[in-house]
Design an enzyme around this catalytic site. Sequence first.
Site, PDB file in Angstrom:
ATOM      1  N   CYS A  73       0.929  -1.237  -0.016  1.00 32.00           N
ATOM      2  CA  CYS A  73       0.021  -0.067  -0.003  1.00 32.00           C
ATOM      3  C   CYS A  73       0.845   1.360   0.118  1.00 32.00           C
ATOM      4  CB  CYS A  73      -0.872   0.136   1.139  1.00 32.00           C
ATOM      5  SG  CYS A  73      -1.949   1.650   1.417  1.00 32.00           S
ATOM      6  N   GLY A 122      -6.479  -1.862 -13.706  1.00 26.76           N
ATOM      7  CA  GLY A 122      -7.242  -1.080 -14.841  1.00 26.76           C
ATOM      8  C   GLY A 122      -7.907  -1.952 -15.481  1.00 26.76           C
TER       9      GLY A 122
HETATM   10  C1  LIG Z   1     -10.824   2.372  -2.955  1.00 25.81           C
HETATM   11  C2  LIG Z   1      -9.771   1.427  -3.019  1.00 25.81           C
HETATM   12  C3  LIG Z   1      -9.646   0.756  -1.976  1.00 25.81           C
HETATM   13  C4  LIG Z   1      -8.584  -0.167  -1.807  1.00 25.81           C
HETATM   14  N1  LIG Z   1      -7.888  -1.043  -0.911  1.00 25.81           N
HETATM   15  C5  LIG Z   1      -7.242  -2.013  -0.969  1.00 25.81           C
HETATM   16  C6  LIG Z   1      -7.117  -2.731   0.154  1.00 25.81           C
HETATM   17  O1  LIG Z   1      -7.750  -2.562   1.311  1.00 25.81           O
HETATM   18  N2  LIG Z   1      -6.265  -3.670  -0.015  1.00 25.81           N
HETATM   19  C7  LIG Z   1      -5.454  -3.986  -1.111  1.00 25.81           C
HETATM   20  O2  LIG Z   1      -4.602  -4.865  -1.130  1.00 25.81           O
HETATM   21  N3  LIG Z   1      -5.663  -3.349  -2.073  1.00 25.81           N
HETATM   22  C8  LIG Z   1      -6.753  -2.184  -2.016  1.00 25.81           C
HETATM   23  N4  LIG Z   1      -6.707  -1.524  -3.112  1.00 25.81           N
HETATM   24  C9  LIG Z   1      -6.297  -1.922  -4.495  1.00 25.81           C
HETATM   25  C10 LIG Z   1      -6.941  -2.777  -5.292  1.00 25.81           C
HETATM   26  O3  LIG Z   1      -7.174  -4.136  -4.741  1.00 25.81           O
HETATM   27  C11 LIG Z   1      -6.096  -3.052  -6.599  1.00 25.81           C
HETATM   28  O4  LIG Z   1      -5.020  -3.692  -6.403  1.00 25.81           O
HETATM   29  C12 LIG Z   1      -5.974  -1.808  -7.451  1.00 25.81           C
HETATM   30  O5  LIG Z   1      -7.136  -0.909  -7.257  1.00 25.81           O
HETATM   31  C13 LIG Z   1      -5.667  -1.994  -8.816  1.00 25.81           C
HETATM   32  O6  LIG Z   1      -6.768  -2.359  -9.505  1.00 25.81           O
HETATM   33  P1  LIG Z   1      -7.910  -1.618 -10.289  1.00 25.81           P
HETATM   34  O7  LIG Z   1      -7.061  -0.709 -11.367  1.00 25.81           O
HETATM   35  O8  LIG Z   1      -8.616  -2.684 -11.109  1.00 25.81           O
HETATM   36  O9  LIG Z   1      -8.688  -0.792  -9.300  1.00 25.81           O
HETATM   37  C14 LIG Z   1      -7.829  -0.388  -3.226  1.00 25.81           C
HETATM   38  C15 LIG Z   1      -8.266   0.202  -4.208  1.00 25.81           C
HETATM   39  C16 LIG Z   1      -9.073   1.241  -4.373  1.00 25.81           C
HETATM   40  C17 LIG Z   1      -9.654   1.816  -5.680  1.00 25.81           C
END
Ligand SMILES: Cc1cc2nc3c(=O)[nH]c(=O)nc-3n(C[C@H](O)[C@H](O)[C@H](O)COP(=O)(O)O)c2cc1C
Lengths: 310, 310, 255, 255
Positions: free
Chosen positions: A134, A250
Amino acid sequence: MNGKMAGISLSVNLCNIRLSNPTVLASGILGTTRALLKRVADNGAGAVTIKSVSKEQREGHKNPTVITYEAGMLNAVGYSNPGVDAARSEFYNLEDIGAPVIASIIGTCTDDFVEVAEGLSESGFSAIEIPLSCPHTPGFGLLSGQGTPEATYEIISAVRRKTNLPIFVKISPNVPEITTIAKAAEDAGASAITAVNSMGPGMIINIESKKPVLGFKVGGVTGDALRPIAVRCVYDIYKAIKIPVIGVGGISTGRHAIEMIMAGAAAIGIGTGVYTRGIDVFSKVCAEMKQWLMENGYNNINDIVGIAHD
Amino acid sequence: MNGKMAGISLSVNLCNIRLSNPTVLASGILGTTRALLKRVADNGAGAVTIKSVSKEQREGHKNPTVITYEAGMLNAVGYSNPGVDAARSEFYNLEDIGAPVIASIIGTCTDDFVEVAEGLSESGFSAIEIPLSCPHTPGFGLLSGQGTPEATYEIISAVRRKTNLPIFVKISPNVPEITTIAKAAEDAGASAITAVNSMGPGMIINIESKKPVLGFKVGGVTGDALRPIAVRCVYDIYKAIKIPVIGVGGISTGRHAIEMIMAGAAAIGIGTGVYTRGIDVFSKVCAEMKQWLMENGYNNINDIVGIAHD
Amino acid sequence: MIEQPQMVKICNIKDETPNVKTFFFEFTGHYDPGQFIMVWIPLNDEKPFTLSYINGNIAGITVLRRGDFTKTLHAKKIGDQIGIRGPYGKGYGLSEKSVTTCIVGGGIGMASIACLADRQENATFIQGARTVTELLFRHRFKEMKLCTDDGSLGYKGTTVDLLRELIGKHNYQKIYACGPEKMLHKIFELCSEHHIDCEVSVERYIKCGFGICGQCDCSGQRICIDGPVFNKEDLRNMPDFGKTAITKSGSRVSL
Amino acid sequence: MIEQPQMVKICNIKDETPNVKTFFFEFTGHYDPGQFIMVWIPLNDEKPFTLSYINGNIAGITVLRRGDFTKTLHAKKIGDQIGIRGPYGKGYGLSEKSVTTCIVGGGIGMASIACLADRQENATFIQGARTVTELLFRHRFKEMKLCTDDGSLGYKGTTVDLLRELIGKHNYQKIYACGPEKMLHKIFELCSEHHIDCEVSVERYIKCGFGICGQCDCSGQRICIDGPVFNKEDLRNMPDFGKTAITKSGSRVSL
Ligand SMILES: Cc1cc2nc3c(=O)[nH]c(=O)nc-3n(C[C@H](O)[C@H](O)[C@H](O)COP(=O)(O)O)c2cc1C
Ligand SMILES: Cc1cc2nc3c(=O)[nH]c(=O)nc-3n(C[C@H](O)[C@H](O)[C@H](O)COP(=O)(O)OP(=O)(O)OC[C@H]3O[C@@H](n4cnc5c(N)ncnc54)[C@H](O)[C@@H]3O)c2cc1C
Ligand SMILES: Cc1cc2nc3c(=O)[nH]c(=O)nc-3n(C[C@H](O)[C@H](O)[C@H](O)COP(=O)(O)OP(=O)(O)OC[C@H]3O[C@@H](n4cnc5c(N)ncnc54)[C@H](O)[C@@H]3O)c2cc1C
Ligand SMILES: Cc1cc2nc3c(=O)[nH]c(=O)nc-3n(C[C@H](O)[C@H](O)[C@H](O)COP(=O)(O)O)c2cc1C
Ligand code: FES
Ligand code: FES
């Protein structure tokens, strides 16, 4: 056409977990309650991940915690979660969700990870995902040095010793040599790599108020902006390790999913796509994947995993 | 309105170089010939940068070298350039360009940087920019370890000893701790930091042919996707060092430029914006900045530099 | 717009001369004669070609075998896929029917000018080649005036020689040309001398195709987006035209 | 759409009660009664509020002072800026004029229902508060039936008590309600018992406001995007309604 589509299999075997399709709800998106997990499964997800859980309850950062911009989304939720004990009572009867449920656990030190993993070990989760990546929560992930190969090895080995569940290690795209981290995780006994977490962090300033918009000022960047980075990470990791890769970043269409799978992903996570296409993004992406496979003469999604390397 | 706008000053003093406005043509975009530099200056750029020049001529990567996608651009041009001797004959009479011209120099080792810097020292350039941060050219930048604080310090000190021109050090957003690199550059005698180069690299796979699209397979990501990352980098660097920062990444409108300046940029670079808004992006961005300044009661762009930190 | 290749299937191949083939594929976008597309062979390279045929939703590119890329392209079979993006650039401006025009194609420059000739009615059409076997599209354009350097067919001499003679007889108001830059430059001079409008298509090394990399510069004009077709006024402000060009690396060479 | 606050200037402030103020600002988007906007105070926080007034291009939010955020908001002066984004969520469905309707607002829930009352003609309008000084909009809606827990004005008792009486007399076909969830739940039960349609606005902790963070869950429904207004059928499938909620951290608490 529908007749032909019926013959196309999307089902995947991920570390001996059977997913009816490769789409996985990414952690931190809607994974706050059992009811939401079920709703996402009902909307077609092949597996669902809970929002990351820590030892103690956390309120997270102040709002705004999630904003969007032209090219994607920024978030700094700050790992709000009710803590492991409350999570154990929230996430019960997971067999009835309709899709495998993945626990996501976080900690500020190795012992925390172990404790949370043990705390959730009897709940019926199909796997444990451990994000060490994170970019915007003090005490966790990149902000506490968990993203190095050494820390990754230490944390994952410790959890490995305490659970028989498959362990997915979720890594950051913000590192110069992502494959060394993936290898450290593999060496420590990880069952799969989840690549990637959000990138950055980034900042958006509201120019009228002259202030950063996010409550935490900076946040991880996801969505379209992240996709090519995530595809490259998956491509590199696929070459470097033997355990499967869950590609995240994405993905909001069937074409995106297929691109990620061709780069080497055995399954694909969807987060921001829930915003861009709605909660039924999972069934939409599956329908689009099937359509493409049919039009291109494939009848099994597994046939294209890593095909871009040939 | 036009009367009022006339009273608004965009001019900035960057390391004692006077720019009529803070927009700078970023390196690698159109900076191949003297005639193109002049054309960009005619289109309103406050300063222009040549495409990076190495000791020997380079053909660069195979095409496609530049592609776009939903959220920005990917490029892997691979530092094609005619070499320092040819560059010296190309870039003459720079006073007539109509805007300060910045040389961009690259090398595979410290001696190369020095040699190229010396080779261009009599040509009338206003400053020398040194990118240590390309994510997609073997032998250069990140792919040859130039992005560490140590390498940065070594290369910049060496060039510093050989030229009196201002040195801008261009750094990558792909590093966990960008401020340590900026500080290493400052300590080595850099006059300004250019933040940032393209990020990633990223990859886009054409799913019909199952192959990466870029000739080099991966390339640096720029444009909208990069902007929040670049803004955060500039925000962090501004706090960490005393020399000015040139903010680059995803700027194509006056609002974007103002956001970057509020984060701490003394001037702003434009690359991908030449694609999204045309070669006159410089005059458009300036008109938009003036309009915003007027509407918000400012009459000097310098009054908002770093204002987001207050 | 997103600048990325779309894969298309080669649906037909025509041998035009021993060294020139035309490849046909489905194409539905708008196209102005003189514009170009980028043709991608995955893992090989991507290079510019004009459309030489448009027939409904089928387009063709006519390709001279030169180096590595065109050799690989010549080896493609019907059913193989290539990637295309574009069209890019500014094409020829069509003239009113009442304007007396002459179209001049030299060598593979014929590819660029063929679609213009399809659309520009009542034009004189001159083609030049080194020798008879290199002449293109002889069945497609029955009325072409042909020149060969070796006199193996038609007028013996260059297109410029023939054009000079014809200008004496006809009152051309507009001349279009595509071919070797030396030829184009002579035509430009001829047109300047006789106060005739002209539009010519200039070649430079193309990378991005959409105006960002600066590789295709000719005196501050980007061939890929400001051209490739330029008129007499443009060319007057392009001292590099006919003189020097920058190569793939950016080195300046004399033409 | 891009989910980011736009700054607006507070152009007027009205003291409604000692603890409630209405803030007015320019607003031009489309708005359905029951939807909400997110209000941002830079470097402080961002929280949900419904629009309580719409008059041409001026809108208002009516804010009860509770904790840190609403205190900071209450300290704002005319001319100060706040950020707003939205509107978000699904509002109330307006009923045909022929449908006999009753609108019930409890406490600050009046803010949500006021714009509905502006648009829903011929409705009975009930407001409940603990005491007379907490009653809202008494000049705005002259025909309101008022209830106070302490009997300091109007009917002594809760809105639910009064509604139960009125249902006996009138043949309501549709009831709208916003207020404390205990009140809403009783109204829902009352409507179920009497086979009356109802729509109520449910509150949960809101973060993103656009359906991604999962913070506002109520039995798998996201208040921010699937609600905040739900009808009887929805509520029947929401066992958490009236019982439990999750807080800012995600801990589950009994209501
Ligand atoms: C609002 C939000 C909250 C997230 N919270 C976490 C989390 O608690 N733990 C985690 O491992 N990843 C978290 N992520 C990351 C997502 O799991 C993911 O890896 C990241 O959004 C990339 O994928 P995407 O482009 O499809 O959103 C979060 C992402 C978003 C947008
Ligand atoms: C706008 C435009 C339209 C063109 N249309 C056609 C056409 O319709 N038919 C046709 O046969 N050819 C056309 N060409 C030329 C064609 O692009 C080159 O012949 C081809 O790229 C050669 O590639 P190669 O690898 O086979 O040869 P190489 O050995 O690489 O080069 C042979 C010659 O082609 C030139 N060339 C190589 N690559 C490029 C490039 N990327 N851009 C421009 N020139 C290049 C070289 O400078 C050299 O003079 C066009 C060029 C331009 C600029
Ligand atoms: C859809 C919706 C519409 C609303 N409309 C109005 C309105 O028009 N007028 C009005 O006065 N209030 C309204 N509220 C409630 C308002 O958001 C809270 O009163 C406010 O956020 C309290 O913030 P605080 O920092 O002052 O208080 P705190 O001390 O933080 O909290 C006081 C109470 O408000 C609740 N609350 C705090 N933050 C939030 C949040 N982010 N989302 C939801 N509830 C929160 C807490 O759970 C607690 O019960 C609405 C809430 C929702 C969900
Ligand atoms: C096509 C292209 C070529 C580039 N070439 C160079 C280069 O030669 N040297 C360099 O320092 N940066 C190079 N860059 C990086 C840009 O100068 C700039 O840092 C980056 O594009 C981010 O800015 P933007 O989002 O405005 O494009 C290149 C970028 C692009 C898109
Ligand atoms: S080919 Fe890149 S600018 Fe023309
Ligand atoms: S507030 Fe985020 S999902 Fe509703």
